[in-house]
Design an enzyme around this catalytic site. Structure first.
Site, mmCIF file in Angstrom:
data_model
loop_
_atom_site.group_PDB
_atom_site.id
_atom_site.type_symbol
_atom_site.label_atom_id
_atom_site.label_comp_id
_atom_site.label_asym_id
_atom_site.label_seq_id
_atom_site.Cartn_x
_atom_site.Cartn_y
_atom_site.Cartn_z
ATOM 1 N N TYR A 103 3.333 1.978 2.076
ATOM 2 C CA TYR A 103 3.875 2.340 3.394
ATOM 3 C C TYR A 103 5.380 2.042 3.431
ATOM 4 C CZ TYR A 103 -0.977 2.862 4.982
ATOM 5 O OH TYR A 103 -2.269 3.282 5.141
ATOM 6 N N ARG B 277 2.180 -8.767 4.352
ATOM 7 C CA ARG B 277 1.296 -8.210 3.317
ATOM 8 C C ARG B 277 2.181 -7.687 2.204
ATOM 9 N NH1 ARG B 277 -3.738 -5.142 4.287
ATOM 10 N NH2 ARG B 277 -4.620 -4.798 2.226
ATOM 11 N N GLU C 84 0.795 -1.236 0.000
ATOM 12 C CA GLU C 84 0.000 0.000 0.000
ATOM 13 C C GLU C 84 0.828 1.286 0.000
ATOM 14 O OE1 GLU C 84 -1.639 -2.663 0.713
ATOM 15 O OE2 GLU C 84 -3.716 -2.262 0.202
ATOM 16 N N GLN D 247 -19.061 4.466 2.645
ATOM 17 C CA GLN D 247 -19.687 5.640 3.242
ATOM 18 C C GLN D 247 -19.564 5.711 4.762
ATOM 19 O OE1 GLN D 247 -23.273 5.520 0.336
ATOM 20 N NE2 GLN D 247 -23.710 7.118 1.797
ATOM 21 N N HIS E 218 -1.642 3.921 -1.833
ATOM 22 C CA HIS E 218 -2.730 4.868 -1.562
ATOM 23 C C HIS E 218 -2.747 6.020 -2.559
ATOM 24 C CE1 HIS E 218 -4.358 2.811 1.747
ATOM 25 N NE2 HIS E 218 -3.336 2.980 2.554
HETATM 26 P P1 NAP Z 1 -27.675 16.731 -3.188
HETATM 27 O O1 NAP Z 1 -26.427 15.999 -2.975
HETATM 28 O O2 NAP Z 1 -28.208 17.595 -2.120
HETATM 29 O O3 NAP Z 1 -27.470 17.582 -4.516
HETATM 30 C C1 NAP Z 1 -28.456 18.370 -5.055
HETATM 31 C C2 NAP Z 1 -27.890 19.183 -6.204
HETATM 32 O O4 NAP Z 1 -28.860 20.052 -6.672
HETATM 33 C C3 NAP Z 1 -26.694 20.024 -5.829
HETATM 34 O O5 NAP Z 1 -25.772 19.988 -6.878
HETATM 35 C C4 NAP Z 1 -27.282 21.413 -5.650
HETATM 36 O O6 NAP Z 1 -26.206 22.231 -6.000
HETATM 37 C C5 NAP Z 1 -28.446 21.400 -6.608
HETATM 38 N N1 NAP Z 1 -29.611 22.167 -6.159
HETATM 39 C C6 NAP Z 1 -30.162 22.207 -4.932
HETATM 40 N N2 NAP Z 1 -31.256 22.994 -4.923
HETATM 41 C C7 NAP Z 1 -31.407 23.474 -6.164
HETATM 42 C C8 NAP Z 1 -32.351 24.345 -6.784
HETATM 43 N N3 NAP Z 1 -33.373 24.886 -6.090
HETATM 44 N N4 NAP Z 1 -32.180 24.615 -8.067
HETATM 45 C C9 NAP Z 1 -31.160 24.093 -8.772
HETATM 46 N N5 NAP Z 1 -30.234 23.272 -8.243
HETATM 47 C C10 NAP Z 1 -30.362 22.963 -6.953
HETATM 48 O O7 NAP Z 1 -28.824 15.763 -3.559
HETATM 49 P P2 NAP Z 1 -28.827 14.541 -4.552
HETATM 50 O O8 NAP Z 1 -27.803 14.631 -5.591
HETATM 51 O O9 NAP Z 1 -30.242 14.479 -4.994
HETATM 52 O O10 NAP Z 1 -28.491 13.343 -3.631
HETATM 53 C C11 NAP Z 1 -29.327 13.047 -2.526
HETATM 54 C C12 NAP Z 1 -28.541 12.318 -1.499
HETATM 55 O O11 NAP Z 1 -28.238 11.037 -1.969
HETATM 56 C C13 NAP Z 1 -27.246 13.014 -1.184
HETATM 57 O O12 NAP Z 1 -27.204 13.382 0.158
HETATM 58 C C14 NAP Z 1 -26.202 12.028 -1.461
HETATM 59 O O13 NAP Z 1 -25.336 11.865 -0.337
HETATM 60 C C15 NAP Z 1 -26.920 10.728 -1.686
HETATM 61 N N6 NAP Z 1 -26.259 10.070 -2.789
HETATM 62 C C16 NAP Z 1 -24.983 9.723 -2.643
HETATM 63 C C17 NAP Z 1 -24.318 9.149 -3.662
HETATM 64 C C18 NAP Z 1 -22.891 8.727 -3.507
HETATM 65 O O14 NAP Z 1 -22.251 8.455 -4.457
HETATM 66 N N7 NAP Z 1 -22.354 8.655 -2.321
HETATM 67 C C19 NAP Z 1 -24.938 8.961 -4.856
HETATM 68 C C20 NAP Z 1 -26.253 9.340 -4.996
HETATM 69 C C21 NAP Z 1 -26.904 9.921 -3.964
HETATM 70 P P3 NAP Z 1 -26.265 23.808 -6.142
HETATM 71 O O15 NAP Z 1 -27.097 24.266 -4.976
HETATM 72 O O16 NAP Z 1 -24.840 24.223 -6.092
HETATM 73 O O17 NAP Z 1 -26.853 24.044 -7.453
HETATM 74 FE FE1 SF4 Z 2 -18.327 0.005 4.477
HETATM 75 FE FE2 SF4 Z 2 -20.665 -1.049 5.142
HETATM 76 FE FE3 SF4 Z 2 -20.421 0.305 2.840
HETATM 77 FE FE4 SF4 Z 2 -19.332 -2.114 3.173
HETATM 78 S S1 SF4 Z 2 -21.503 -1.600 3.158
HETATM 79 S S2 SF4 Z 2 -18.342 -0.344 2.298
HETATM 80 S S3 SF4 Z 2 -18.687 -2.008 5.299
HETATM 81 S S4 SF4 Z 2 -20.188 1.132 4.908
#
Ligand code: NAP
Ligand code: SF4
Length: 673
Positions: free
Chosen positions: A167, A215, A165, A340, A253
Site C-alpha cells: 500500500y 505494520r 502489503e 472461502q 498483494h
Molecule cells: P465441481 O467443482 O462441480 O467440478 C466438477 C467437474 O466435473 C468440472 O470440471 C466439470 O467441468 C466436470 N463435469 C461435470 N459433469 C460432468 C460430466 N457429466 N462428464 C464429465 N465431466 C463433468 O465439483 P467437484 O470438483 O467434485 O467439487 C465439488 C465441490 O467441492 C465444489 O463445489 C468445490 O467448491 C468443492 N471443493 C472446493 C475445493 C477448493 O479448493 N475450494 C476443493 C475441492 C472441492 P466440465 O463440465 O467443464 O467438464
Molecule cells: Fe476464513 Fe473461516 Fe476459512 Fe479461516 S476457516 S480461512 S476464517 S473461512
C-alpha cells in the site's frame, strides 16, 4: 500454571498493560460498509468478551483517493466519529481494547483517482496511479494524521498505520514503485521520509498515551523490494518517530507467493520477525498462519516475537483466548485458512463470515438461543452439514442422535485432509469429534439409519451427502479407471501417467495429490520456501528467489469440457495458488475437451463442438472427478412414509456444494428448530 505461559503473559506498553500477547489482526470484513453500527459493535464486542488483548479494525481510508474501493469506510467527519463511538464503547464495556487501522491503499485503490509516488500501474489493478506532487504528498500525510486524531476522538485505544502489503507507505519505500528524484525518492533516507513523516505526525496529534502500531513490511516478496538492512533501518526510525509496537507485514498483494493460504506452513513467516528481535526497543508482533494456542505459544517461547497476531482464527472462534486460558484449547473452532467465507467474500463485495462459524459477522442475525421446548432430533449423515446441524441443535438444548454409516465422522472432509497443503482439515474433523462428544450427542457410527430407526423422533434431518457423478464415458468400467474416492479414500494404486477428468475443486485437489511425491511441503517449511522462491531478505532483496519445485511424482493431464482455462472458478483468493502449484509441477491443463472413450492406452478426446483434433491423452490411469449427485434414497423413502424431513447439504443440492454452504445450511436450520 498457565497452559500457555508466554501467550497469556501481560504486556506493558507504558501507559497501558495488555492482559496477554494476542492481537486480533486487521480484517476487512465489509461490515463497516453496511453502516449498521450495532452489528459492527457486536462483532468486535464478541471478540473482546473472548479475551483477546487488543483488536485492530479493518482498514479505514484516510480520504477518498486512499480507499481500497470507492465507498470504502473511513472516518470522514463528525457523523463517522459518532458511529465509531458505538463500536469502541461496546468493546470497552466488554472489557476489551481496539485500535483502528488507517489504510491508504495508494496504487491499489480501485479508482482512477488513486495516487502513488510514481505513475506505475500495479499488475493487479486496471488504474494507473496519479503521481503525487509536493502538495499532494502533504495532503496525504495530513489526511492520515487527521484520521488518527478522529480515531482517538471516537474512543479507539490506538491506531495501526498500514505500512506494508504494497500500500501507499510501502510504495514510497522501494524503487519498484518509487522512481522519484526529489526529496521523497532516490536514496533510502529519502524513500523512508514519507512513512516516517506519517508516524511522526500521527504521534504528534494523538499524544503519548495512545497505542501506535506500525505494520512494517518485513518481506516484500516483489522484485526490487527492501533489503533486511533497510527494514531494520526503517524499524528503528519508526520507533524513534513514535511507534509503540511493530506488527509484521508479509508480501505485497501482487506477490506471486502464497502468504496466508492453507498450504502455507503454520507460523511460516515467524523466522522473519525473529530477525527483528533485539534490533528495536518496542514490542514486535509475528503474523501469518498462526492458528492455535500451541503455535502462538511456540512462536513466543522460541523468541520469534513479543506478541502474536491472529486474524481469521477470531472469525472461526471469538472465544479463542478464553478457551486457551481455561485449558479448553481442543474446543477452539479451528481456522483452516481456506479463505472461502472470509477473504473470498471480501473480494467479491460480500460480508465476510467463516466456513466453520457462520455466526461470524452475523452475530446479530444468526443466534443459537435455547430452544423453548427441547425435542428429540435425528440427524442422518455426519458430514459438514449434518455435524453442524447436530452441534447447533444440541447447543440449543435438543436431544440429538447422529447416525453415520462410516466408521469416522467428517464425510467429504476426510478426503480433503488427504491433499498435500490441506492438512488443516484433519484438525477440523478432530474438532467436530471433540464437540460432538462434549455436546452429549448420541453418535452412532457404522450405522445406516432406516426409516423405521427414525420413527419416534420429533424432527429428522437428512444430510446423507453426495455420490460421484457418472460421466458415462465409453470404457470407464475398465480396470485403469478410478474415481477420486478410490484414490483419496481407498488408497487405490495410480500409474505414472494420469488423466484427471474434471477440473473442479476436486480435480485440482486430486492432481495436487498425484504430483506430490513424498511429504507435503506444507509440513516442511524449508522445502516450501524453496518451492515458492522465498529467500532470506539478508541475502536477496525483497526475499525473492527463483522457485525450485521438486519434480512431479507423476505426469498429469487435467481436463474439462468447458472451453475455458481450467481453474477459473476456483476460490477468488486461492485459485491462482492451485493453478500455479500445478503449473510448477508441469501439469498439462486442457479445456474444451470431449471425452470419446477410454482404452488401454489412455483417454481419447476431441475438442470443440465439431469434435475436432482427435487426441490420445496417454495414461496408465484415468481418474474421474466429474462432480457429484445428491444421495436422496432415505429422503425419498421418508417422504413415501409421510415422514416430513429436513434435507440439507449435498443431499439437498449437490451442485457446487462445498463445506461452507453445507455448514451454513446446517447451522441455520438448527437455529430455528
Ligand atoms: P465441481 O467443482 O462441480 O467440478 C466438477 C467437474 O466435473 C468440472 O470440471 C466439470 O467441468 C466436470 N463435469 C461435470 N459433469 C460432468 C460430466 N457429466 N462428464 C464429465 N465431466 C463433468 O465439483 P467437484 O470438483 O467434485 O467439487 C465439488 C465441490 O467441492 C465444489 O463445489 C468445490 O467448491 C468443492 N471443493 C472446493 C475445493 C477448493 O479448493 N475450494 C476443493 C475441492 C472441492 P466440465 O463440465 O467443464 O467438464
Ligand atoms: Fe476464513 Fe473461516 Fe476459512 Fe479461516 S476457516 S480461512 S476464517 S473461512
Amino acid at each position: 500454571m498457565s497452559p500457555y505461559p508466554h501467550l497469556l503473559a501481560p504486556l506493558d506498553l507504558g501507559h497501558v498493560v495488555l492482559p496477554n500477547r494476542v492481537l486480533m489482526g486487521s480484517m476487512h470484513t465489509n461490515l463497516e460498509e453496511t453502516r449498521d453500527w450495532n452489528r459492527v459493535a457486536e462483532f468486535y464486542a464478541a471478540r473482546a468478551r473472548g479475551g483477546v488483548a487488543l483488536m485492530v479494525t479493518g482498514g479505514m481510508a484516510p480520504n477518498r483517493e486512499g480507499g481500497v474501493f470507492p465507498g470504502a469506510a473511513g472516518l470522514f467527519g463528525a457523523d463517522d466519529v459518532a458511529n465509531h463511538r458505538v463500536v469502541t464503547k461496546r468493546v470497552h464495556d466488554a472489557g476489551g481494547r481496539i485500535a483502528m487501522q488507517v489504510l491508504h491503499a495508494g496504487r491499489y485503490a480501485y479508482c482512477k483517482d488513486c495516487v502513488a509516488p510514481s505513475p506505475i500501474k500495479s499488475p493487479i489493478s486496471p488504474f494507473p496511479p496519479n503521481e503525487l506532487d509536493e502538495a499532494g504528498i502533504e495532503k496525504q500525510i495530513a489526511d492520515i494524521a487527521t484520521s488518527a486524531a478522529r480515531a482517538r476522538e471516537a474512543g479507539y485505544d490506538g491506531v495501526e498505520v498500514m505500512g506494508s502489503e504494497g500500500y501507499l507507505l510501502n510504495e514510497f519505500l522501494v524503487t519498484h514503485t518509487n522512481k522519484r528524484t526529489d526529496r521523497w525518492g532516490g536514496s533510502y533516507e529519502n524513500r523512508m521520509r514519507f512513512p516516517l513523516e506519517v508516524v511522526r505526525r500521527v504521534r504528534e496529534v494523538v499524544g503519548e498515551d495512545f497505542i501506535l502500531i506500525y505494520r512494517i513490511s518485513l518481506l516484500d516478496l516483489v522484485p526490487e523490494g527492501s533489503t533486511f538492512d533497510e527494514v531494520v533501518t526503517l524499524a528503528r526510525a519508526v520507533e524513534a518517530a513514535g511507534a509503540s509496537i511493530l506488527n509484521t507485514g508479509i508480501g505485497w498483494h501482487e506477490a506471486r507467493v502464497p502468504t496466508i493460504a492453507t498450504s502455507v506452513p503454520r507460523a511460516g513467516f515467524a523466522w522473519v520477525t525473529r530477525k527483528l528481535m533485539g534490533k528495536v526497543g518496542i514490542p514486535v508482533i509475528a503474523s501469518n498462519r498462526i492458528n492455535t494456542p500451541e503455535v502462538g505459544e511456540s512462536v513466543l517461547a522460541e523468541g520469534c516475537a513479543d506478541m502474536v497476531s491472529m486474524a481469521r482464527p477470531f472469525l472461526a472462534d471469538p472465544e479463542f483466548v478464553t478457551k486457551a486460558a481455561q485449558g479448553r484449547a481442543e474446543e477452539i473452532a479451528p481456522c483452516i485458512a481456506c479463505n472461502q467465507a472470509c477473504l473470498d467474500h471480501t473480494f467479491s463485495g460480500k460480508i465476510s463470515t467463516c466456513l466453520i462459524n457462520p455466526r461470524a459477522c452475523h452475530e446479530t442475525e444468526l443466534t443459537y438461543d435455547p430452544a423453548p421446548v427441547p425435542r428429540r432430533i435425528a440427524v442422518v449423515g455426519a458430514g459438514p452439514a449434518g455435524l453442524m446441524a447436530a452441534l447447533v441443535a444440541a447447543r440449543r438444548g435438543h436431544g440429538v442422535t447422529l447416525f453415520e454409516k462410516a466408521a469416522r465422522l467428517g464425510g467429504q472432509l476426510n478426503m480433503a485432509r488427504m491433499i498435500p497443503g490441506k492438512e488443516e482439515f484433519e484438525g477440523l474433523v478432530a474438532w467436530f469429534e471433540t464437540m460432538v462428544a462434549k455436546a452429549g450427542i448420541d453418535l452412532r457410527l457404522c450405522a445406516e439409519a432406516s426409516v423405521s430407526d427414525l420413527k419416534g423422533f420429533d424432527e429428522v434431518i437428512v444430510a446423507t451427502g453426495v455420490t460421484p457423478r457418472d460421466p458415462e464415458i465409453p470404457g470407464q468400467d475398465r480396470a485403469n479407471v478410478l474415481s477420486y474416492v478410490d484414490v483419496l479414500a481407498k488408497g487405490a494404486e495410480v500409474g505414472k501417467r494420469v488423466a484427471v477428468v474434471g477440473a473442479g475443486g476436486i480435480g485440482f485437489d486430486v492432481a495436487e495429490f498425484l504430483v506430490q511425491g513424498g511429504d507435503s511441503p506444507t509440513l516442511h517449511p524449508e522445502e516450501w520456501r524453496a518451492e515458492w522462491g522465498v529467500a532470506d531478505p539478508e541475502t536477496r532483496r525483497g526475499g525473492v528467489a527463483a522457485p525450485q519445485p521438486e519434480p512431479p511424482a507423476r505426469q498429469v493431464t487435467l481436463l474439462q469440457r468447458k472451453p475455458e482455462k481450467p481453474g477459473r472458478r476456483l476460490g477468488k483468493t486461492t485459485g491462482w495458488i492451485h493453478r500455479a502449484a500445478l503449473q510448477m509441477k508441469g501439469v498439462k491443463m486442457l479445456g474444451g475437451a470431449n471425452y470419446e472413450r477410454i482404452d488401454e492406452n489412455g483417454l481419447h478426446v476431441t475438442f470443440g463442438p465439431s469434435r475436432e483434433n482427435p487426441t490420445l491423452v496417454e495414461a496408465d490411469t484415468v481418474v474421474l472427478c466429474t462432480g457429484q449427485e445428491s444421495v436422496r434414497g432415505l429422503a425419498d423413502a421418508l417422504a413415501r412414509e409421510g415422514i416430513e424431513a429436513h434435507v440439507i447439504g449435498g443431499a439437498d443440492v449437490a451442485a457446487e456444494l462445498d463445506a461452507k454452504r453445507a455448514i451454513d445450511q446446517g447451522a441455520r436450520l438448527a437455529a430455528r428448530l
